[in-house]
Design a protein around this motif. Sequence first.
Motif, short mmCIF file in Angstrom:
data_model
loop_
_atom_site.label_atom_id
_atom_site.label_comp_id
_atom_site.label_asym_id
_atom_site.label_seq_id
_atom_site.Cartn_x
_atom_site.Cartn_y
_atom_site.Cartn_z
N ALA A 116 41.67 -90.09 53.40
CA ALA A 116 41.42 -88.70 53.77
C ALA A 116 40.15 -88.61 54.60
O ALA A 116 39.15 -89.28 54.32
N ARG A 117 40.21 -87.77 55.60
CA ARG A 117 39.07 -87.51 56.48
C ARG A 117 38.59 -86.10 56.23
O ARG A 117 39.39 -85.16 56.10
N ALA A 118 37.28 -85.93 56.15
CA ALA A 118 36.71 -84.59 55.94
C ALA A 118 35.49 -84.41 56.83
O ALA A 118 34.74 -85.35 57.10
N ASN A 119 35.30 -83.18 57.28
CA ASN A 119 34.13 -82.79 58.07
C ASN A 119 33.57 -81.50 57.48
O ASN A 119 34.33 -80.63 57.03
N ARG A 120 32.26 -81.37 57.51
CA ARG A 120 31.63 -80.16 56.97
C ARG A 120 30.47 -79.73 57.85
O ARG A 120 29.72 -80.55 58.38
N GLU A 121 30.32 -78.41 57.93
CA GLU A 121 29.22 -77.82 58.66
C GLU A 121 27.97 -77.75 57.78
O GLU A 121 28.08 -77.77 56.55
N PRO A 122 26.77 -77.66 58.36
CA PRO A 122 25.56 -77.48 57.56
C PRO A 122 25.54 -76.10 56.89
O PRO A 122 26.26 -75.18 57.31
N GLU A 135 17.35 -74.33 58.19
CA GLU A 135 15.91 -74.10 58.04
C GLU A 135 15.13 -75.39 58.26
O GLU A 135 14.00 -75.37 58.75
N GLY A 136 15.74 -76.53 57.87
CA GLY A 136 15.07 -77.81 58.06
C GLY A 136 15.06 -78.28 59.49
O GLY A 136 14.23 -79.12 59.87
N GLY A 137 15.97 -77.77 60.32
CA GLY A 137 16.03 -78.12 61.73
C GLY A 137 16.69 -79.46 61.99
O GLY A 137 16.83 -80.30 61.10
N ASN A 138 17.12 -79.67 63.25
CA ASN A 138 17.72 -80.94 63.70
C ASN A 138 18.86 -81.39 62.79
O ASN A 138 18.97 -82.57 62.44
N VAL A 139 19.70 -80.48 62.40
CA VAL A 139 20.74 -80.79 61.44
C VAL A 139 22.06 -81.06 62.16
O VAL A 139 22.34 -80.49 63.21
N LYS A 140 22.84 -81.98 61.59
CA LYS A 140 24.14 -82.34 62.17
C LYS A 140 25.24 -82.07 61.15
O LYS A 140 25.02 -82.17 59.95
N PRO A 141 26.47 -81.80 61.62
CA PRO A 141 27.59 -81.76 60.68
C PRO A 141 27.84 -83.17 60.12
O PRO A 141 27.46 -84.16 60.74
N GLU A 142 28.46 -83.23 58.96
CA GLU A 142 28.67 -84.52 58.30
C GLU A 142 30.14 -84.88 58.26
O GLU A 142 31.01 -84.02 58.28
N LYS A 143 30.41 -86.19 58.18
CA LYS A 143 31.77 -86.70 58.22
C LYS A 143 31.98 -87.66 57.06
O LYS A 143 31.05 -88.37 56.64
N LEU A 144 33.21 -87.70 56.56
CA LEU A 144 33.53 -88.54 55.41
C LEU A 144 34.91 -89.16 55.57
O LEU A 144 35.87 -88.47 55.93
N ASN A 145 35.00 -90.47 55.31
CA ASN A 145 36.28 -91.16 55.19
C ASN A 145 36.42 -91.61 53.74
O ASN A 145 35.60 -92.39 53.24
N ASP A 146 37.46 -91.12 53.08
CA ASP A 146 37.65 -91.34 51.64
C ASP A 146 38.91 -92.18 51.41
O ASP A 146 40.01 -91.77 51.80
N ILE A 157 16.60 -79.03 49.32
CA ILE A 157 16.51 -79.42 50.72
C ILE A 157 17.33 -80.69 50.93
O ILE A 157 17.20 -81.66 50.19
N ARG A 158 18.18 -80.67 51.95
CA ARG A 158 19.00 -81.82 52.28
C ARG A 158 18.60 -82.36 53.65
O ARG A 158 17.99 -81.65 54.46
N ALA A 159 18.94 -83.58 53.91
CA ALA A 159 18.66 -84.19 55.20
C ALA A 159 19.78 -85.15 55.55
O ALA A 159 20.37 -85.78 54.67
N ASN A 160 20.06 -85.27 56.84
CA ASN A 160 21.09 -86.20 57.28
C ASN A 160 20.62 -87.64 57.10
O ASN A 160 19.49 -87.98 57.44
N TYR A 195 30.30 -92.27 54.55
CA TYR A 195 29.78 -91.07 55.20
C TYR A 195 29.09 -91.40 56.52
O TYR A 195 28.43 -92.44 56.66
N LYS A 196 29.20 -90.47 57.45
CA LYS A 196 28.42 -90.46 58.67
C LYS A 196 27.59 -89.19 58.68
O LYS A 196 28.13 -88.08 58.57
N ASP A 197 26.27 -89.33 58.75
CA ASP A 197 25.35 -88.18 58.75
C ASP A 197 25.49 -87.33 57.49
O ASP A 197 25.40 -86.09 57.54
N GLN A 198 25.69 -87.98 56.34
CA GLN A 198 25.78 -87.24 55.09
C GLN A 198 24.50 -86.44 54.84
O GLN A 198 23.39 -86.94 55.04
#
Length: 720
Positions: A495-501, A507-518, A558-561, A541-544
């Motif tokens: 399964a492939r999944a993508n998620r928006e921030p 608020e943390g800035g420089n954020v990317k959407p994240e990708k997952l291969n399960d 607070i989360r970070a890629n 994960y890519k950019d989790q």
Amino acid sequence: MKILFKGTFKGTKTQRRKGSKQIRKSPILFLSSFFFTLFSFSQQQDSTKVNSLDEVLVAAVRVTTKTPVTFSNMDKKEIKYRNLGQDIPVLMNYLPSVVTTSDAGGGIGYTGIRVRGSDATRVNVTINGIPYNDAESQGTFWVNMPDFASSVESLQLQRGVGTSTNGSGAFGASLNMLTDSYASKATGEISSSIGSFNSNKNTVKFSTGLLNDHFELAGRLSTIKSDGYVDRASSDLKSYFLQGTYVGKTTLIKALVFGGTQKTYQAWNGIDAEKLNSDRRYNSAGEYTDEFGNTRYYDNETDNYNQDHYQLHWSESISDKWSTNLAFHYTKGKGYFENYKADALMAEYNLASAGDVSETDLIRQKWLDNDFYGTTFSAKYVTEKLNVIVGGAWNKYEGDHYGKVIWARNAGTSELGDHYYDDYSSKTDGNIFAKANYQFTEQLSFYGDLQYRNVHYKANSAETGLVNDTFHFFNPKAGLNFEINSKNTLYFSYARANREPNRTDYEGGNVKPEKLNDFELGWRFNSEKFQLNSNVYYMGYKDQLILTGRLDDVGNPIRANTEKSYRLGFEVDATIALSEKFTLRPNFTLSSNKNVDLAVDGEFYGTTKIAYSPEVIAGNVIVYKPIERLYVSLLQKYVGEQYMNNIELPAAKLADYFVNDLNVSYEIRPKTIFKSITITGIVNNILDKKYVSNGAMWDIYPYYYPQAGINFLAGLTLKF
């Protein structure tokens, strides 16, 4: 729920929505007009009951053992044994790979859940297929729906990406709940419970049964109160649930109105290591020093929130092969948190300084006023070899964020009701999907699932800046199910999944959407006395967006890629009938959760453990039924050590813990007045383990959320 805007750490967990006050105050009118509209239609319909159509409400998001997806189910019978006031995450605590926590320490008020190390923002929650996660924070706040477990018919927890669902994409799990089915005969129920920390729950339920073989009206009213294990961590919760059902030969229509009101004293600051050893129940929320040097506590350091949900579902069985479901929904939320601020800078609150005075003590409220509305739809086609579901959803969120100062020692020229900030945000989320099971042979079947999701998010605040982002996500899924024989089944899925921030990520800035291969590889064994589910998973994960362990100025995680990371695990759960009286239900998870080549603030740490991801999670339920209608169970939970940040700082390590609960239920069936009298009790943490299930890091300093020692709840349920 946490308000996602500017302030200090002593913030809220409030999520709110904006809408018509007139609608919110008229659930009876809503259902009455619904029945009136359907009355003439009912005269043309056959009165055959169609319980199976209930399943259509969740068919688009649920799976069966024919689907190569890892999942666990809980039904109403299993829920009722422990439904004495604690929240849904606590009731799910003994499912595989689940870790739960409670801010107040006793399971009432704010509670949280993690699955496979993934926090609540990554657990996609739906109610009858309708998204429940907050659109901006992506979190789930069960305190807004107290005692909702009393209106749940069943729930399914899919671990990993799972099947396509509505709302934000699942990155750790999907939880979908089906509310109560209709009853063919009139019923009534009164239940009350009391327990430690002055906890109590009172619930009244009713059903008219099917009137004229077509209509049912059912409802529930609940109140829950508790002082909490943590000092002043009180909860005052009220909720309602009202459901109207129309049943025809091929038609099931449900109109639901449910919601809750909560007032909780803030308990999410945590305590430092010194207080953990000397005063586990200490709570710093509301603490200040008066002008005479005395330590005092503001008595209304509270979170206050109202949330109301409206759902309309139309399920239709067109033929033996075709069925459809169409739903419309609207959620209104509005509320605030209030707290005392000492020595606040007047300029930050738009309070004009008086002379040389630039600071003041003040009491502020931070508000959210939000709407969430939309539609979901699906069509199902079934033949002997093929099962196809196509569907989609369109949902929109609109939210106002604003702050007010309701008292200030030095108010300057401000006026009561002035706003010291005003933000607005909106989010549109649409998806379409098609999924199919095809039976190649009697043993081998194929599962395919394609989803396209479009997200548009806009926000304007000092923290996020001006956001105007659009995301296009394509999420394919596929798998094979192989039945070796009547008892053994193997499955494999990708399964492939993508998620928006979320808002805090911006608020943390420089954020990317994240990708997952399960990837999931599993084996299911099913015999009369022994059932076993086991699987190996790899989630790459890519950019989790990983939890850093830090909190922002209003207490949001607070989360970070991290560019590359993974979760690799082995899960096992079983049901073993040792005899007619003894049953065991053990489960365990062994996992490795790693950041690869982690870099933090320009410093490289190599491969490290992902925060809040224990490598060992185990549960067990030992059930003993010595006589008919007497149920005794010992519930056990072990959670291994885990870090609260990603650089494996020794001070950031949470110790492992092993907790045991004892649950007893006895049902009496008298011949007159009542159909059933059930006495239920649970002693939580019977070994009085002093443990911590959650925490946070302030720079290099750990803060902890201690959980209650031995405590109890006891209840009485009368059915008639």
